[in-house]
Design an enzyme around this catalytic site. Structure first.
Site, PDB file in Angstrom:
ATOM      1  N   ASN A 311       0.813  -1.226   0.000  1.00 20.21           N
ATOM      2  CA  ASN A 311       0.000   0.000   0.000  1.00 20.21           C
ATOM      3  C   ASN A 311       0.841   1.269   0.000  1.00 20.21           C
ATOM      4  O   ASN A 311       0.306   2.375   0.122  1.00 20.21           O
ATOM      5  CB  ASN A 311      -0.981   0.006   1.173  1.00 20.21           C
ATOM      6  CG  ASN A 311      -0.288  -0.019   2.526  1.00 20.21           C
ATOM      7  OD1 ASN A 311       0.842   0.391   2.669  1.00 20.21           O
ATOM      8  ND2 ASN A 311      -1.006  -0.521   3.543  1.00 20.21           N
ATOM      9  N   ARG A 524      -8.773  12.905  20.185  1.00 13.48           N
ATOM     10  CA  ARG A 524      -7.979  14.121  20.322  1.00 13.48           C
ATOM     11  C   ARG A 524      -8.436  15.043  19.203  1.00 13.48           C
ATOM     12  O   ARG A 524      -8.511  14.640  18.043  1.00 13.48           O
ATOM     13  CB  ARG A 524      -6.486  13.811  20.203  1.00 13.48           C
ATOM     14  CG  ARG A 524      -5.566  15.044  20.368  1.00 13.48           C
ATOM     15  CD  ARG A 524      -5.263  15.696  19.052  1.00 13.48           C
ATOM     16  NE  ARG A 524      -4.131  16.625  19.092  1.00 13.48           N
ATOM     17  CZ  ARG A 524      -3.777  17.412  18.091  1.00 13.48           C
ATOM     18  NH1 ARG A 524      -4.462  17.402  16.945  1.00 13.48           N
ATOM     19  NH2 ARG A 524      -2.742  18.205  18.191  1.00 13.48           N
ATOM     20  N   ASP A 526      -8.041  18.451  16.959  1.00 11.41           N
ATOM     21  CA  ASP A 526      -7.082  19.419  16.443  1.00 11.41           C
ATOM     22  C   ASP A 526      -7.624  20.850  16.565  1.00 11.41           C
ATOM     23  O   ASP A 526      -8.832  21.081  16.512  1.00 11.41           O
ATOM     24  CB  ASP A 526      -6.814  19.087  14.972  1.00 11.41           C
ATOM     25  CG  ASP A 526      -5.659  19.861  14.381  1.00 11.41           C
ATOM     26  OD1 ASP A 526      -4.592  19.891  15.012  1.00 11.41           O
ATOM     27  OD2 ASP A 526      -5.819  20.418  13.281  1.00 11.41           O
ATOM     28  N   GLU A 555      -6.454  19.994  21.524  1.00  8.46           N
ATOM     29  CA  GLU A 555      -5.164  20.604  21.204  1.00  8.46           C
ATOM     30  C   GLU A 555      -5.257  22.078  21.577  1.00  8.46           C
ATOM     31  O   GLU A 555      -5.823  22.885  20.861  1.00  8.46           O
ATOM     32  CB  GLU A 555      -4.790  20.473  19.734  1.00  8.46           C
ATOM     33  CG  GLU A 555      -3.390  21.005  19.485  1.00  8.46           C
ATOM     34  CD  GLU A 555      -3.144  21.501  18.061  1.00  8.46           C
ATOM     35  OE1 GLU A 555      -1.968  21.767  17.732  1.00  8.46           O
ATOM     36  OE2 GLU A 555      -4.108  21.654  17.298  1.00  8.46           O
ATOM     37  N   HIS A 619       4.897  16.501  17.035  1.00  5.65           N
ATOM     38  CA  HIS A 619       5.103  16.632  15.597  1.00  5.65           C
ATOM     39  C   HIS A 619       5.028  18.091  15.149  1.00  5.65           C
ATOM     40  O   HIS A 619       5.248  18.381  13.970  1.00  5.65           O
ATOM     41  CB  HIS A 619       4.085  15.781  14.826  1.00  5.65           C
ATOM     42  CG  HIS A 619       2.682  16.298  14.872  1.00  5.65           C
ATOM     43  ND1 HIS A 619       1.833  16.061  15.928  1.00  5.65           N
ATOM     44  CD2 HIS A 619       1.969  17.033  13.990  1.00  5.65           C
ATOM     45  CE1 HIS A 619       0.659  16.623  15.697  1.00  5.65           C
ATOM     46  NE2 HIS A 619       0.715  17.225  14.528  1.00  5.65           N
ATOM     47  N   ASP A 620       4.707  19.010  16.062  1.00  6.20           N
ATOM     48  CA  ASP A 620       4.613  20.428  15.733  1.00  6.20           C
ATOM     49  C   ASP A 620       5.739  21.271  16.306  1.00  6.20           C
ATOM     50  O   ASP A 620       5.806  22.479  16.047  1.00  6.20           O
ATOM     51  CB  ASP A 620       3.277  21.003  16.244  1.00  6.20           C
ATOM     52  CG  ASP A 620       2.100  20.555  15.407  1.00  6.20           C
ATOM     53  OD1 ASP A 620       2.255  20.458  14.176  1.00  6.20           O
ATOM     54  OD2 ASP A 620       1.028  20.292  15.973  1.00  6.20           O
TER      55      ASP A 620
END
Length: 789
Positions: A311, A524, A526, A555, A619-620
């Protein structure tokens, strides 16, 4: 006369001008701040401009390239100067100003009569006006401490209907009157709209206190909300505000970490008062009990593990996952390459977020034993639903797993296999925006006709038309709709649309219910602050009706008190914790960390406080190792990481391990903080010794209920290097001590509980308690846990 004025001008560090050249401030009494990457876009006092004669001046110490705007605290459009097409300051311009700094500078912003602005940056020459000294002894000695039962009772966030007593006072004569001021905070959006509305002014009752006077008052909070309070005091010399301190709180617009108060002259503009905050929550606010015991493993799925190569996105393949909007994807040749970043010379194209390694749900499922062995019992996944990008926040189908990640059945299998190992799965999505390349919007015509913006044209007949606000009068396609945060790839949803709300959470098969029914343990959400509060209130009801023990995580990056009133969220991504602990572990003062964390202990309801998603890497933001200087001294950076993880595992809330941190994965800003996990069978070099330390610390947390569920008291000791905290669970107490110095530190600690001896659970040493105190030596760049009695 001219010589005298020239001398005065020199003292003021402005060019000699005629007296007539001095003008009134063109922005009135507004205060401008430099707001940008140097200060997380906040408006700190130390970056406030001062108007002097002909321009606004600011002394700034900075290094390197920074982006910023000049704006007031409210981001008022008429008071915001961004960068125009040429990079010059212009009122209302949407771009950022970009400048290179190299030390100490003076910034000079001149605004002409026609509104044109000019920004000059040169060597530091400006001499700010010193503050007028405060000498009123009666005012200066008046005390209040929001964490002291003698000043305020009860402590911290409380349920609706709770009555409080407030006491202030001093020990010298001269304090004449005192008023308790109660206000309600109105806060919407991402802190841009912040105001306090008056509720009550209560004359405090005087009582003798030695040579001075004490004042007391009571107030009952009968409504749910976040409230402000402060004290107006009067002496023979004038009126003053006894208010919150000036401590900066990470990411948070409001200043003041609470605790001991400060006294300043009563400002003419009461918006300048720093309020104490009081959270009043719903009496029935419940957070799932299991949240107290969580250790998260936080995964960016595209970069964790490739379990099914069939994939994988591949250029020219002709499948949905092989295309990014209107062109082919980029495919990495090997697993351990660096992520591509356009315009860096790495050979990638000019597009962000379109490069792929092949991580998928099958890879996650095959590594569940690894995740369990690490000590994690909850798996937080950044979005896995169909979307063209590698981050998947540009949703193309909320009800389908992205074909590069697998199938809906793969998600159900992941949840089932995780549950067998005692691991809950919490997915992530944004109900604030979708992708431009989606059936909902269909800007690139990659889906059948019916999108709200088919092929770049507004389609009023689309079933999704009410999801968006269009501006048909605009000629350019990008300007005919609102991209979230100005990003055209992310069309912002009109969250008031009944059709969207039905799809998101009201329908029986809504997005929210669909994945809860297939094994999700919660959600969660965003960019929560960009979604209206009433949306989240309805959404929470839908979540809890479907799965009462589901966990809801927002978030938010700033003080999230308003989300913890019992009607929106259970938890948040705790960025205040992240920055406070990382800076402490990097060597900054323990007092700064303690102030920020004590704010959360005081402001958040205890059930939410014990469920916070306590982060170190995300990741930010740059990874923890990057913050600790991996490029300068990797061994030292890893030891600082161990210290941060030690603190994380011994503090209330849910420790959160970002994939790869446990084996020494580093990386700076996006996309390098999203690098692939360095699996050994893919040529990576995971740090097994660091992994063993992570496992030892997660096991410590699991072995000691007091570290997961114990109540946190006020710190027993805080200095620049050593922080000692106390936890209580039933009859068990734990002392946790950390030291960010490169040498061992010995401190004397007076216990807040009765004990004859305490045991070091990591080293085995038994420490005698003498007259209610102990001598404690804390190893360098690490910590100790003592349990008793």
């Amino acid at each position: 006369m001219m010589k005298t004025f020239a001398l005065l001008a020199a003292l003021l560090s402005i060019a000699p001008l005629s007296q007539a050249a001095c003008t009134k401030p063109p922005l009135g009494d507004a205060t401008l701040y430099l707001r940008g990457t140097i200060n997380n876009w906040a408006a700190p006092d130390e970056q406030a401009f001062e108007y002097r004669c002909d321009a606004y001046y600011l002394n700034l110490k900075a290094q390197g390239a920074h982006e910023f705007k000049l704006a007031d605290e409210d981001w008022t459009p008429a008071l915001t100067f961004g960068g125009d097409a040429k990079g010059n300051p212009a009122r209302g311009a949407g771009g950022n100003l970009k400048r290179q700094f190299s030390g100490e500078h003076t910034l000079r912003l001149a605004i002409a009569a026609d509104g044109a602005a000019a920004l000059d940056i040169g060597p530091q020459t400006f001499k700010p006006t010193p503050p007028e000294p405060l000498t009123d002894r009666a005012a200066l000695t008046t005390r209040f401490d929001s964490r002291n039962a003698g000043s305020k009772s009860p402590f911290g966030a409380q349920p609706k209907g709770q009555a409080f007593t407030f006491q202030i006072g001093n020990d010298v004569p001269g304090l004449l009157r005192a008023t308790l001021v109660i206000e309600r905070r109105r806060m919407t959006g991402n802190q841009e709209q912040l105001a306090y509305e008056p509720l009550a002014r209560i004359a405090m009752k005087p009582a003798p206190r030695g040579l001075g006077t004490g004042f007391s008052a009571s107030y009952r909070f009968d409504e749910v909300g976040v409230f402000g309070y402060w004290f107006e005091i009067e002496t023979v010399q004038g009126r003053y505000a006894l208010q919150n301190n000036k401590d900066a709180v990470y990411w948070t617009r409001e200043k003041g970490a609470m605790g001991p108060g400060t006294v300043e002259r009563l400002p003419s503009n009461l918006n300048r008062v720093r309020r104490y905050r009081q959270t009043i929550y719903a009496p029935d606010f419940k957070v799932p009990d299991w949240a107290k015991d969580v250790v998260y493993y936080y995964v960016f799925p595209e970069r964790f593990r490739n379990g099914d190569t069939a994939n994988d996105p591949r250029p020219g393949g002709g499948r949905p996952q092989d295309r990014y909007q209107d062109r082919d994807v980029e495919r990495h040749a090997t697993w351990n390459e660096k992520p591509f970043k356009p315009n860096t010379g790495d050979g990638s194209d000019a597009l962000f977020n379109n490069d792929f390694f092949g991580g998928d749900l099958q890879g996650l499922t095959t590594k569940l034993d690894y995740i369990k062995g690490l000590g994690a019992n909850a798996l937080y996944l950044t979005p896995v639903f169909r979307a063209p990008s590698n981050h998947k926040y540009d949703a193309a189908d909320y009800k389908q797993i992205d074909p590069a990640f697998g199938t809906n059945a793969d998600f159900e299998r992941l949840c089932t296999e995780a549950a067998k190992r005692g691991i809950r799965v919490i997915p992530d999505t944004s109900l604030n925006h979708v992708g431009a390349d989606s059936p909902y919007f269909n800007r690139f015509n990659n889906f059948p006709a019916g999108g709200a913006f088919d092929g770049g044209r507004i389609n009023p007949a689309s079933p999704y038309a009410s999801w968006f606000k269009f501006k048909p009068e605009e000629k350019e396609a990008d300007k005919q709709y609102q991209g979230w945060a100005g990003v055209a790839d992310l069309p912002e949803i009109d969250k008031s649309s009944p059709s969207f709300r039905a799809y998101a959470y009201r329908d029986n098969d809504s997005v929210t219910n669909y994945w809860l029914d297939r094994g999700a343990a919660g959600w969660r959400m965003d960019v929560a602050p960009w979604v209206p509060d009433d949306f989240w209130r309805e959404w929470r009801q839908a979540v809890k009706a479907r799965k009462p023990d589901a966990l809801t995580v927002a978030e938010t990056w700033f003080d999230a008190s308003k989300y913890f009133l019992g009607d929106m969220f259970d938890s948040t991504m705790n960025y205040i914790f992240r920055n406070a602990v990382l800076d402490y572990a990097a060597g900054q003062s323990g007092q700064q960390m303690a102030a920020n964390l004590e704010l959360l202990r005081e402001a958040y309801p205890p059930q939410a406080f014990h469920a916070l998603m306590n982060l170190l890497s995300t990741h930010d933001q740059p990874r923890a190792l990057h913050h600790f200087g991996e490029d300068r001294d990797l061994a030292l950076a890893k030891q600082r990481l161990r210290l941060a993880v030690f603190f994380q595992m011994t503090y209330p809330g849910a420790p959160t391990i970002y994939y790869g941190d446990e084996v020494g994965l580093g990386g700076g800003d996006d996309p390098y903080n999203r690098a692939p996990y360095p699996w050994a069978d893919q040529g990576g070099r995971p740090d097994e010794a660091l992994l063993a330390d992570f496992k030892r610390l997660t096991q410590l947390r699991h072995d000691l209920p007091v570290l997961r569920r114990g109540t946190l008291t006020a710190p027993l000791h805080v200095d620049d290097h050593v922080v000692v905290l106390a936890r209580q669970h039933g009859k068990t107490w734990a002392l946790t001590a950390t030291n960010n110095s490169s040498v061992a530190k010995t401190v004397s600690i007076r216990l807040s509980f009765a004990a004859t001896a305490l045991k070091d659970v990591l080293g085995g040493e038994v420490i005698a308690v003498t007259n209610g105190a102990i001598e404690l030596t804390v190893p360098p760049l690490f910590g100790r846990v003592l349990v008793g009695p």
